[in-house]
Scaffold this active site. Structure first.
Site, short mmCIF file in Angstrom:
data_model
loop_
_atom_site.label_atom_id
_atom_site.label_comp_id
_atom_site.label_asym_id
_atom_site.label_seq_id
_atom_site.Cartn_x
_atom_site.Cartn_y
_atom_site.Cartn_z
N ASP A 127 0.81 -1.23 0.00
CA ASP A 127 0.00 0.00 0.00
C ASP A 127 0.84 1.27 0.00
O ASP A 127 0.34 2.36 -0.29
CB ASP A 127 -0.92 0.04 1.24
CG ASP A 127 -2.04 -0.98 1.14
OD1 ASP A 127 -2.33 -1.41 0.00
OD2 ASP A 127 -2.62 -1.34 2.18
N ARG A 256 -0.06 -9.57 -5.23
CA ARG A 256 0.77 -9.80 -4.03
C ARG A 256 1.86 -10.84 -4.24
O ARG A 256 2.96 -10.69 -3.75
CB ARG A 256 -0.13 -10.31 -2.89
CG ARG A 256 -0.85 -9.21 -2.18
CD ARG A 256 -1.30 -9.71 -0.83
NE ARG A 256 -2.18 -8.78 -0.18
CZ ARG A 256 -1.78 -7.70 0.47
NH1 ARG A 256 -0.50 -7.44 0.58
NH2 ARG A 256 -2.66 -6.90 1.02
P1 ATP Z 1 -0.89 -4.20 5.12
O1 ATP Z 1 -0.81 -2.70 4.98
O2 ATP Z 1 0.01 -4.86 4.15
O3 ATP Z 1 -2.27 -4.77 5.15
P2 ATP Z 1 -0.62 -4.03 7.98
O4 ATP Z 1 0.58 -4.20 8.81
O5 ATP Z 1 -1.21 -2.64 7.93
O6 ATP Z 1 -0.24 -4.57 6.55
P3 ATP Z 1 -2.88 -5.03 9.55
O7 ATP Z 1 -3.78 -6.17 9.27
O8 ATP Z 1 -3.48 -3.67 9.67
O9 ATP Z 1 -1.75 -5.09 8.43
O10 ATP Z 1 -2.12 -5.32 10.94
C1 ATP Z 1 -1.42 -6.54 11.16
C2 ATP Z 1 -1.46 -6.94 12.61
O11 ATP Z 1 -0.87 -5.91 13.42
C3 ATP Z 1 -2.87 -7.12 13.21
O12 ATP Z 1 -3.43 -8.37 12.91
C4 ATP Z 1 -2.58 -6.98 14.69
O13 ATP Z 1 -2.06 -8.18 15.21
C5 ATP Z 1 -1.47 -5.93 14.72
N1 ATP Z 1 -2.06 -4.61 15.00
C6 ATP Z 1 -2.77 -3.82 14.17
N2 ATP Z 1 -3.21 -2.70 14.80
C7 ATP Z 1 -2.78 -2.80 16.07
C8 ATP Z 1 -2.91 -1.97 17.25
N3 ATP Z 1 -3.58 -0.83 17.22
N4 ATP Z 1 -2.31 -2.40 18.40
C9 ATP Z 1 -1.63 -3.55 18.43
N5 ATP Z 1 -1.49 -4.39 17.38
C10 ATP Z 1 -2.04 -4.03 16.22
#
Ligand code: ATP
Length: 323
Positions: A127, A256
């Site tokens: 993203d 992906r």
């Molecule tokens: P992508 O952008 O590729 O989807 P991402 O890292 O943004 O990747 P998310 O699904 O948003 O993907 O987050 C991955 C994991 O991070 C979640 O499943 C959770 O375990 C952890 N996580 C997300 N938000 C929080 C938060 N606010 N506090 C603690 N852990 C979090």
């Protein structure tokens, strides 16, 4: 610090394996034992982790996806979940962690550092929505995959005088749609950040037809208010006179799983090497990213507090170029 761990979290991105390989090998070079955590934060909570040797990460630099696996772990959002994870680490003598992932993952990393556990983040998401890195691991490869599909669709669109609506990934962020739209020469780009109505898109296509174009290409981000199928149905219902046949294609997860290109392999290798360097220097609580061509460390507190906006000038440029 003698023992560290590495995990991949959130959506997989091409180049994550190159980052894992680099953490393991540069970590060993710093004198660390390196553990791999399986299935992201889920594996931290469940204690699913194993030591990785330099040989364990051989032959993976060219593979898409992540050999460690990734998962969404809602429990990690709770303090109790994170406490369990820290307990699992300390039981194994693990005193530092490298988190390879996107926005949500780095929010989790920050939450862990706030509880006193040292974490260094590595910017990785297709993203490209992380403050602290102009380019994140995986976005270049994902863009090239989207572009290859768009180029092919444009050829067939021209042959048949068609409008193609191409839906690319991006739940909350239109970066992939915007950039693949510019690089693919789209007539219109629809992203979550800018609300448009189907009627104005239809008019843009009608005008393109009047200007003598032989096709219409609309790139739509999956998280936009109107997705590709909805827009196609609208055009068919309300604009039979559009001048073009309308087709919709969703690229989905094809974007992906690709083989990481040179840019992503090198970026992943460099960012991950800096992550172990930071831990070796006793530093943590930062995201390693790429800013103005330099490998940089930005405090995770800044990363999670500031969303990365899209450059509105790029959307304007795309409109001019569609003339
Ligand atoms: P992508 O952008 O590729 O989807 P991402 O890292 O943004 O990747 P998310 O699904 O948003 O993907 O987050 C991955 C994991 O991070 C979640 O499943 C959770 O375990 C952890 N996580 C997300 N938000 C929080 C938060 N606010 N506090 C603690 N852990 C979090």
């Amino acid at each position: 610090m003698q023992r560290i761990a590495v995990l991949t979290s959130g959506g997989d991105a091409p180049g994550m394996n190159a980052a894992i390989r680099s953490v393991v090998r540069t970590g060993i070079a710093h004198g660390f034992e390196v553990y791999g955590v399986l299935q992201g934060y889920r594996g931290c909570i469940d204690g699913v982790m194993k030591p990785l040797t330099a040989r364990d990460v051989g032959g993976i630099i060219q593979l898409g996806g992540t050999i460690l696996g990734s998962a969404r772990a809602l429990e990690f959002k709770t303090e109790e979940g994170r406490r369990k994870a820290i307990r699992e680490f300390y039981q194994r003598g693990i005193e530092g962690l490298v988190v390879i992932g996107g926005n949500g993952s780095q929010t989790g990393a920050y939450a862990l550092t706030e509880m006193g556990f040292p974490v260094v983040g590595v910017a990785s998401t297709i993203d490209n929505d992380l403050t602290g890195s102009e380019m994140t691991i995986g976005v270049d490869t994902a863009l090239n995959i989207a572009l290859e599909a768009i180029d092919r669709l444009k050829v067939t669109a021209s042959s048949h005088h068609r409008v193609f609506l191409v839906e690319v990934m991006g739940r909350d962020c239109g970066y992939l749609a915007l950039m693949s739209g510019i690089a693919g020469g789209a007539e219109a780009i629809v992203i979550p950040e800018v609300e448009v109505n189907p009627e104005s898109i239809a008019l843009e296509i009608e005008h393109a037809y009047e200007r003598g174009k032989s096709h219409g290409l609309i790139v739509v981000a999956e998280g936009a208010k109107y997705n590709a199928q909805t827009l196609a149905s609208y055009f068919r219902e309300h604009h039979k006179d559009l001048g073009f046949d309308v087709r919709a294609t969703t690229l989905g997860h094809v974007q992906r799983g690709g083989t990481p290109g040179a840019f992503d392999r090198i970026l992943a290798t460099r960012l991950a090497a800096e992550a172990t360097e930071q831990l070796a220097q006793g530093r943590s609580g930062v995201l390693i990213g790429l800013l103005r061509g330099e490998i940089t460390a930005t405090p995770l507190s800044e990363v999670v507090a500031n969303p990365k906006p899209l450059d509105p000038k790029l959307l304007e440029l795309a409109k001019v170029l569609a003339m």
